[in-house]
Write a protein that holds these residues in place. Structure first.
Motif, short mmCIF file in Angstrom:
data_model
loop_
_atom_site.label_atom_id
_atom_site.label_comp_id
_atom_site.label_asym_id
_atom_site.label_seq_id
_atom_site.Cartn_x
_atom_site.Cartn_y
_atom_site.Cartn_z
N ASN A 180 43.91 -16.11 -18.33
CA ASN A 180 43.65 -15.95 -16.90
C ASN A 180 44.54 -14.88 -16.29
O ASN A 180 44.14 -14.19 -15.34
N ALA A 185 41.57 -19.82 -7.40
CA ALA A 185 41.51 -20.84 -8.43
C ALA A 185 41.88 -20.28 -9.80
O ALA A 185 42.69 -20.87 -10.53
N ILE A 186 41.33 -19.14 -10.14
CA ILE A 186 41.62 -18.54 -11.45
C ILE A 186 43.08 -18.09 -11.52
O ILE A 186 43.76 -18.26 -12.53
N SER A 245 33.37 -21.42 -18.09
CA SER A 245 32.44 -22.54 -18.02
C SER A 245 31.65 -22.68 -19.32
O SER A 245 31.40 -23.79 -19.80
N GLY A 270 34.73 -16.09 -15.00
CA GLY A 270 34.63 -17.50 -14.63
C GLY A 270 33.47 -18.19 -15.32
O GLY A 270 33.57 -19.33 -15.77
N TYR A 283 35.76 -26.47 -8.99
CA TYR A 283 35.58 -25.08 -9.43
C TYR A 283 34.15 -24.79 -9.88
O TYR A 283 33.53 -23.82 -9.43
N SER A 284 33.62 -25.62 -10.75
CA SER A 284 32.27 -25.36 -11.30
C SER A 284 31.21 -25.41 -10.21
O SER A 284 30.27 -24.61 -10.23
N LEU A 315 37.32 -18.54 -5.69
CA LEU A 315 37.32 -18.28 -7.13
C LEU A 315 38.55 -17.49 -7.56
O LEU A 315 39.17 -17.76 -8.59
N PHE A 322 40.83 -26.90 -6.28
CA PHE A 322 40.70 -25.71 -7.12
C PHE A 322 40.36 -25.98 -8.58
O PHE A 322 40.01 -25.06 -9.31
N ILE A 323 40.46 -27.23 -9.01
CA ILE A 323 40.10 -27.56 -10.40
C ILE A 323 38.83 -28.40 -10.43
O ILE A 323 37.85 -28.05 -11.09
N LEU A 344 31.43 -22.23 -8.19
CA LEU A 344 30.92 -21.13 -9.00
C LEU A 344 29.40 -21.09 -8.96
O LEU A 344 28.80 -20.01 -8.89
N LYS A 383 45.36 -21.32 -11.84
CA LYS A 383 45.27 -21.91 -13.18
C LYS A 383 45.93 -21.01 -14.22
O LYS A 383 46.60 -21.49 -15.15
#
Length: 338
Positions: A130, A47-48, A116, A112, A219-220, A44, A215-216, A223, A51
């Motif tokens: 971010n 990824a954040i 979402s 995060g 991601y969800s 996480l 990573f995109i 999470l 992005k």
């Protein structure tokens, strides 16, 4: 407002958190291996950061200077606000400083979840937000340790050994201690966020084909797994928080509302979109359970982890996940129509 809260409650992110919470409260044997939780956390953060860096590469310095200043301002102000609120419940200095640092810093997972939520309701936001997560991590920790030094000086003014207690070599009272600075600026969460942010900034859109599959696109889903783990942890911490009385429990709800409201207002003042204002509110209204506790273990060992970690995870995190994010969004939407 009711529809927004209900919509958030029924999202998979929140439902899996509640599943973990229930599992802990009924003492289920459902557990996450420590290595897996650590891996999900690293995912996480990277990824954040990536992005954020990619989006930041699309903006000029002039476009991000105001959000940067606003973020540093909030990170410095919130510990003071927290201490003023804690003064009303007469909490001892060390635990008050622990909570000030925790509530002045930011929860990366709450942020995060807010992203979402905004995607779910179809609201866009500035990509550079971010990057603000990274900036929000350290100021509150540093300011809290400075406040600890000032308060200790005031409490011990009449004692003959004040110079020794205030010496920079003391890890409990000196904000210049090397271990404190290391945790505040180079702790694992900050180094991962900042490193990934810089990599994304340098690579720009060229990095998207490489990072998108992991990573995109995922991601969800990652999470959701992490929030299931956090639900278990929060449920385990909840009994510890209850031992400290209703006033402390109330602080865990009031502080995010106050901080989040300030964040949305500041976001409005610098001209952010509704989505940007919402995220600024989430940054200001959340409580850290990674960077701040790591620094507190070194700098304020007398502070009770069951208080600052228990309150952040057991009360504030679920409150923000269920009510706080929709509340900040609704407030931002109202300001956006003015």
């Amino acid at each position: 407002m009711y529809e927004i809260i209900l919509q958030n409650l029924l999202s998979p992110v929140v439902l899996f958190f509640l599943l973990g919470l229930i599992a802990a409260l009924v003492k289920s044997d459902l557990k996450f291996p420590k290595a897996l939780s650590e891996t999900l956390s690293i995912f996480l953060l990277v990824a954040i950061g990536l992005k954020g860096g990619i989006e930041l590469s699309k903006y000029s310095f002039q476009e991000v200077i105001s959000p940067v200043i606003a973020t540093l301002f909030l990170g410095s102000l919130l510990p003071i606000v927290a201490l003023l609120l804690l003064k009303t419940i007469k909490l001892d200095t060390k635990n008050a400083i622990g909570l000030a640092a925790t509530y002045g810093s930011v929860s990366i997972v709450t942020y995060g979840a807010a992203i979402s939520f905004l995607d779910h309701v179809g609201t866009s936001f500035e990509g550079f937000m971010n990057a603000m997560v990274v900036l929000m991590e350290s100021p509150a920790i540093i300011i809290s340790l400075i406040l600890l030094k000032v308060l200790d000086s005031k409490e011990n003014r009449s004692e003959t050994y004040i110079p020794q207690r205030l010496a920079f070599s003391s890890p409990a009272t000196s904000f210049l201690d090397k271990d404190v600075l290391k945790e505040a600026f180079f702790g694992k969460s900050i180094i991962l966020l900042l490193g990934a942010l810089l990599i994304g900034l340098v690579a720009g859109d060229n990095a998207i084909p490489v990072i998108q599959p992991l990573f995109i696109d995922l991601y969800s889903s990652v999470l959701i797994l992490f929030l299931l783990s956090m639900g278990i942890t929060a449920g385990e911490r909840l009994p510890e928080v209850k031992k400290h009385g209703p006033k402390l429990l109330l602080f865990g709800i009031v502080m995010p509302i106050v901080g989040g409201t300030l964040g949305v207002l500041v976001g409005s003042m610098i001209g952010l979109s509704i989505g940007g204002m919402t995220l600024m509110g989430v940054l200001a209204g959340s409580a850290s359970y990674i960077a701040a506790p790591a620094a507190l273990r070194t700098s304020v060992p007398e502070a009770n982890p069951s208080i600052y970690l228990g309150l952040a995870l057991g009360i504030t995190f679920p409150f923000n996940l269920i009510f706080g994010i929709p509340l900040f969004y609704q407030f931002a939407s109202w300001l956006g129509t003015l």
